[in-house]
Structure formats: structure tokens, C-alpha cells
Design a protein around this motif. Structure first.
Motif, PDB file in Angstrom:
ATOM      1  N   VAL A 139       0.345  11.321   3.350  1.00 39.73           N
ATOM      2  CA  VAL A 139       0.668   9.923   3.658  1.00 39.73           C
ATOM      3  C   VAL A 139       1.053   9.173   2.375  1.00 39.73           C
ATOM      4  O   VAL A 139       1.992   8.382   2.353  1.00 39.73           O
ATOM      5  CB  VAL A 139      -0.508   9.244   4.399  1.00 39.73           C
ATOM      6  N   VAL A 140       0.343   9.471   1.284  1.00 45.93           N
ATOM      7  CA  VAL A 140       0.665   8.848  -0.009  1.00 45.93           C
ATOM      8  C   VAL A 140       1.735   9.637  -0.762  1.00 45.93           C
ATOM      9  O   VAL A 140       2.699   9.094  -1.286  1.00 45.93           O
ATOM     10  CB  VAL A 140      -0.608   8.727  -0.881  1.00 45.93           C
ATOM     11  N   LYS A 152       3.678   5.932   5.531  1.00 44.42           N
ATOM     12  CA  LYS A 152       4.171   5.053   4.462  1.00 44.42           C
ATOM     13  C   LYS A 152       5.705   5.147   4.263  1.00 44.42           C
ATOM     14  O   LYS A 152       6.449   4.532   4.978  1.00 44.42           O
ATOM     15  CB  LYS A 152       3.398   5.305   3.168  1.00 44.42           C
ATOM     16  N   SER A 192       1.066   5.347  12.640  1.00 40.77           N
ATOM     17  CA  SER A 192       0.288   5.065  11.423  1.00 40.77           C
ATOM     18  C   SER A 192      -0.240   6.365  10.823  1.00 40.77           C
ATOM     19  O   SER A 192      -0.368   7.393  11.513  1.00 40.77           O
ATOM     20  CB  SER A 192      -0.896   4.144  11.731  1.00 40.77           C
ATOM     21  N   GLY A 193      -0.583   6.292   9.551  1.00 37.63           N
ATOM     22  CA  GLY A 193      -1.160   7.449   8.873  1.00 37.63           C
ATOM     23  C   GLY A 193      -2.477   7.867   9.514  1.00 37.63           C
ATOM     24  O   GLY A 193      -2.805   9.064   9.563  1.00 37.63           O
ATOM     25  N   THR A 194      -3.230   6.893   9.973  1.00 36.78           N
ATOM     26  CA  THR A 194      -4.497   7.190  10.662  1.00 36.78           C
ATOM     27  C   THR A 194      -4.241   8.069  11.874  1.00 36.78           C
ATOM     28  O   THR A 194      -4.916   9.083  12.083  1.00 36.78           O
ATOM     29  CB  THR A 194      -5.171   5.868  11.103  1.00 36.78           C
ATOM     30  N   ASP A 204      -2.737  15.938   3.735  1.00 36.59           N
ATOM     31  CA  ASP A 204      -2.486  14.535   4.029  1.00 36.59           C
ATOM     32  C   ASP A 204      -1.497  14.045   2.980  1.00 36.59           C
ATOM     33  O   ASP A 204      -1.860  13.793   1.830  1.00 36.59           O
ATOM     34  CB  ASP A 204      -3.803  13.757   3.972  1.00 36.59           C
ATOM     35  N   SER A 254       0.827  -1.211   0.000  1.00 33.41           N
ATOM     36  CA  SER A 254       0.000   0.000   0.000  1.00 33.41           C
ATOM     37  C   SER A 254       0.866   1.268   0.000  1.00 33.41           C
ATOM     38  O   SER A 254       0.475   2.302   0.544  1.00 33.41           O
ATOM     39  CB  SER A 254      -1.005   0.031   1.158  1.00 33.41           C
ATOM     40  N   TYR A 256      -9.634   9.923   1.546  1.00 34.80           N
ATOM     41  CA  TYR A 256      -9.336   8.952   2.594  1.00 34.80           C
ATOM     42  C   TYR A 256      -8.201   9.481   3.458  1.00 34.80           C
ATOM     43  O   TYR A 256      -7.146   9.841   2.956  1.00 34.80           O
ATOM     44  CB  TYR A 256      -8.932   7.602   1.978  1.00 34.80           C
ATOM     45  N   HIS A 257      -8.442   9.533   4.755  1.00 36.24           N
ATOM     46  CA  HIS A 257      -7.395  10.001   5.679  1.00 36.24           C
ATOM     47  C   HIS A 257      -7.161   8.976   6.787  1.00 36.24           C
ATOM     48  O   HIS A 257      -6.800   9.351   7.912  1.00 36.24           O
ATOM     49  CB  HIS A 257      -7.805  11.344   6.290  1.00 36.24           C
ATOM     50  N   GLY A 258      -7.402   7.692   6.493  1.00 37.72           N
ATOM     51  CA  GLY A 258      -7.266   6.673   7.522  1.00 37.72           C
ATOM     52  C   GLY A 258      -8.635   6.295   8.049  1.00 37.72           C
ATOM     53  O   GLY A 258      -9.668   6.690   7.502  1.00 37.72           O
ATOM     54  N   ARG A 271      -6.645  10.483  -3.944  1.00 33.43           N
ATOM     55  CA  ARG A 271      -6.764   9.081  -4.404  1.00 33.43           C
ATOM     56  C   ARG A 271      -6.126   8.885  -5.770  1.00 33.43           C
ATOM     57  O   ARG A 271      -5.021   8.468  -5.881  1.00 33.43           O
ATOM     58  CB  ARG A 271      -8.227   8.603  -4.409  1.00 33.43           C
ATOM     59  N   GLU A 316      -6.197  15.623   0.722  1.00 34.13           N
ATOM     60  CA  GLU A 316      -5.152  14.912  -0.007  1.00 34.13           C
ATOM     61  C   GLU A 316      -4.862  15.798  -1.211  1.00 34.13           C
ATOM     62  O   GLU A 316      -5.725  15.942  -2.085  1.00 34.13           O
ATOM     63  CB  GLU A 316      -5.667  13.573  -0.539  1.00 34.13           C
ATOM     64  N   THR A 358      -3.230  11.806  10.749  1.00 40.18           N
ATOM     65  CA  THR A 358      -4.300  12.751  10.389  1.00 40.18           C
ATOM     66  C   THR A 358      -5.167  13.050  11.609  1.00 40.18           C
ATOM     67  O   THR A 358      -5.606  14.181  11.797  1.00 40.18           O
ATOM     68  CB  THR A 358      -5.177  12.228   9.229  1.00 40.18           C
TER      69      THR A 358
END
Ligand code: PMP
Length: 432
Positions: free
Chosen positions: A241-242, A267, A116-118, A239, A61, A144-146, A213, A209, A121
């Protein structure tokens, strides 16, 4: 590829069904027909218990941007393992990684690590509330933010509501939290600005984000959002995270040239181990340590915060990413796969939209150009399934959400992937 299901495979699948609800740990969900158990990963490939190989565009992921078991990361972690695993105390690896991230990321003056990313955020939002002294947050439809309560409103797959009404996207979230979240349309700066203007008094933060996505920001969207949030002094949270250390070494804020006040990372910065962070302006980050008028600081304690093994893996990963040519290579592969998909759609006369940016690629089977979350809902779900399952049987693991590219993906992998695209889109064409 015909899947040979040996007794070991059957046994492990049966145990997974027995011990995990839904036979899952909340990771990528594959159907029982296409499901497998991963035994190992090396470079660009993952292997199941029978030794079948897949070219891996799931990459855990996203963290494994160097590929699986990269020798420099493995060596660094092996050395750290013998120095101890966790201390719940300041450690040199976490401090070194903090310096590397703060140096790389435009909005980062300070950093707080978590796992974690969750969490990242969630705590970025709590931090913003403490700083602003307000409660409500604004998020974008389909983002999506977790999986925490505030993040799981109007997530991917949910049906549209009238803006800015929030609707829970998970069982078990208190209904009252729908009153704490406002929803805006990504890539629609007029409507987003109008919502912020109406609700600015109540807003603690806007979280986004920057690349949502699979959707790229339209020209002017991030700048417009930056302007209206700055105007009302509402912290803007990216965010990342990605996108962090993926679109550019300095993340999406470097890549798109628009700097937020706070950002969540995950990540890549943990190099495949559990590590995430909130970064941002020192003035806001101060609330982690200094109380405002209510006498409270932002509570954020974690047993594994700044874990030295994860920090070591992160440092080793960033070191490789800093080498000359890495981002050019990642972007070149991304471009090549997107062009390949486009050409294959054309050859088979299949309607589809190729999405993505930098080292991320995706395709949606719809005739409609895709710029917003609501555009994504026009995709044909059955064709999406046929495509991804066909790729699996042709040795390509691409998650249903989006494909991630690593530095380990070789030209040979890309040629094999192109053959997989051809076979999978041919199947979609047959099903049309
Ligand atoms: N934000 C974004 C943009 C994500 O893609 C993810 C995970 N895919 C998260 C947050 C949550 O990260 P984690 O799974 O580490 O909790």
C-alpha cells in the motif's frame, strides 16, 4: 511562523470538535494548538483557511506522489467526470488500469479492485485462507495493514509481548481473534522461521510490509521469509500500500528483488481517489471466482470497486511516473533529505537515527541504532513531538510517522525544509 487564527478558522475547528469524535476523521491527528484546516493543495504545498502554506511531506498519507492537483491528473479526471462517475459494472478505465498494474508488478497475474488499503489487506488474507484451507495468519510486530480486526494486532505503539502472542490494538475487536493471529519480529529471520516451522500446519498466510513503516529489511530477511513460506506452501502477502509504485515502478518486490504470491496495493494507484487492489498469482486469485471443495467463493463485492474516476486518476498518475528520470529524482530527494537530517543532528550534537529508503524519510531521537520495531520504542517521545511541532511552525508539514516525497518538491522546497530541520533540531537540542 505565527499562526493567525481568524474567526473562520475558529468556527471550523469548533465545528470539527462538534461533529467528529475527537475532532477527527481518523486521519493525521494534530494537537488543537498546532491543528489547522486545509483549504487546498497545489504541487508540493498545502494551504489552510488563512492562506498559510506548508511544504507537504504528508501528501495525503502517500497517494499524492506527483504533488497536489497535478495538471495531467486534473485534466484526465475532469474529462472522465462528464462521462459518469460509477457504474458497478466493467468499465474501460478499470480494465486499462488493471493491465497497467499487472504489467508492472512481478507477482501480479490477476487483480481485483476495491476502495481502501484496509480492504485490500483484509481480502488478501481472506483469499489466502480460502486457497490454503487454514485460518491463522502471521503478521509482524509493529506492522500496519489498515484498521480491520486482523490487522490491528500488535500495531505501532503497542508494548511488546512474548512472540507469537497477538494482542488487540483497538477496542471492539473480538478477543477470540487473538487466537487467529501470530506475531513475529520483523528483521529477525531466525525467530520468524522458528515460529513458521512450529505453526506451519495452521497458517493460511504471512503478511508483511516489505519496508515496515520506517524500517528497511536487513539483507537476507525477505529472501529468508520467501524461502520458508515457499517451503511450506504458505502464501506470502506483501502489503505494498505504501511501497507500490513508490520505491520503484514495480514496487518493493522490484526494488528488493523478492517476489511474493499476493500483494495489496492502495494509495498511488488511485491517484488521490479511493482505489486499492489485491493482485497475485492466478492460481490463488481464482478463489474470487471459483469454489473449492466447500462450495464457496471468496465474497468480495464493492459498490465502488474499480471506480472509473479513481481508475482514471490512477492511470494518469502511472503515466507520469513512467516518464524517464522520475524514480531517480524521487530517490535523490530522499537521499538529500536524509543526509540533511544527519548533518543537522551532528551540528547540534543531538542523538538521532535517520531512517527511510527511496522517497521516504524519518528521524528517531534515540542513541540506539534502529533495525527492529523494539528499537523504535527507545525513541524519546517528547523530542519527537518537539521536532514535528517545530517543523510545523517553520512551514514544514511532516507527519509524526514518516515523511513522503513527491515529484513536485523543488530545490527551493528542499532548501526551505533544510532551514526547518535546522530550527526544529535546535529546539530539540535546547530541550535536551
Ligand atoms: N497498509 C499500509 C502499509 C498502510 O500504510 C496503510 C495506510 N496508511 C494501509 C495498509 C491502509 O490503507 P487505507 O488507509 O487506505 O485503508
Amino acid at each position: 511562523m505565527a499562526f493567525v487564527h481568524t474567526s473562520r478558522h475558529q468556527e471550523m475547528m469548533a465545528k470539527a470538535q462538534r461533529y467528529f469524535p475527537g475532532a477527527s476523521n481518523g486521519n493525521a491527528a494534530l494537537s488543537p494548538a498546532t491543528g489547522f484546516v486545509i483549504a487546498s493543495g497545489q504541487g508540493s504545498r498545502v494551504y489552510d483557511l488563512e492562506g498559510h502554506a506548508w511544504i507537504d511531506y504528508l501528501l495525503g498519507s502517500g497517494p499524492m506522489i506527483l504533488g497536489h492537483a497535478h495538471p495531467q491528473v486534473v485534466a484526465a479526471v475532469q474529462e472522465q467526470l462528464s462521462q459518469g462517475s460509477t457504474f458497478f459494472y466493467l468499465n474501460d478505465k478499470a480494465i486499462e488500469l488493471a493491465e497497467a498494474i499487472v504489467t508492472a508488478v512481478a507477482c501480479a497475474e490477476q487483480i481485483r479492485f476495491m476502495s481502501s488499503g484496509t480492504e485490500a489487506t483484509f481480502f488478501a488474507l481472506r483469499l489466502a485462507r480460502a486457497f490454503r484451507g487454514r485460518d491463522k495468519i502471521l503478521k509482524f510486530e509493529g506492522a500496519y495493514h489498515g484498521s480491520h480486526d486482523y490487522a490491528m494486532m500488535n500495531t505501532e505503539g503497542q508494548q511488546p509481548q512474548a512472540y507469537p502472542q497477538a494482542i488487540r490494538g483497538s477496542a471492539g475487536i473480538p478477543k477470540s481473534l487473538e487466537q487467529e493471529v501470530l506475531i513475529a519480529p520483523y528483521n529477525d529471520i531466525e525467530r520468524t522461521t522458528a515460529i513458521i516451522e512450529t505453526h506451519h500446519e495452521a497458517l493460511a498466510a504471512v503478511i508483511i510490509e516489505p519496508f515496515q513503516r520506517t524500517l528497511s529489511p536487513l539483507p537476507g530477511f525477505l529472501t529468508g521469509l520467501r524461502e520458508v513460506t515457499a517451503h511450506y506452501n504458505i502464501p506470502l502477502i506483501y502489503d505494498e500500500v505504501v511501497t507500490g509504485f513508490r520505491f520503484a515502478y514495480g514496487g518493493a518486490q522490484e526494488y528488493y528483488g523478492v517476489t511474493p504470491d499476493l500483494a495489496a496495493f492502495g494509495k498511488i494507484i488511485g491517484g488521490g481517489y479511493p482505489l486499492a487492489a489485491v493482485v497475485g498469482k492466478a492460481e490463488i486469485m481464482a478463489s474470487f471466482a471459483h469454489a473449492k471443495d466447500d462450495g464457496l467463493i471468496v465474497g468480495q463485492v464493492g459498490t465502488l470497486n474499480g471506480n472509473p474516476i479513481a481508475a482514471t486518476a490512477g492511470l494518469a498518475t502511472l503515466k507520469v511516473l513512467q516518464q524517464a528520470g522520475t524514480y531517480e529524482r524521487l530517490h535523490t530527494i530522499g537521499q538529500r533529505l536524509r543526509e540533511q537530517l544527519q548533518a543537522t543532528l551532528r551540528e547540534h550534537n543531538v542523538a538521532g537515527q535517520v531512517l527511510g529508503d527511496g522517497p521516504i524519510f524519518h528521524v528517531l531521537f534515540t542513541e540506539q541504532p534502529v533495525q527492529t520495531y523494539r528499537d523504535t520504542l527507545t525513541a524519546d517521545a517528547q523530542k519527537q513531538r518537539i521536532f514535528h511541532n517545530a517543523l510545523l511552525t517553520h512551514g514544514v508539514l511532516k507527519p509524526a510517522s514518516k515523511g513522503y516525497i513527491s515529484l513536485a518538491h523543488s530545490d527551493v522546497d528542499l532548501e526551505e525544509t533544510a532551514r526547518g530541520f535546522d530550527a526544529a533540531i535546535a529546539e530539540v537540542a535546547r530541550a535536551s
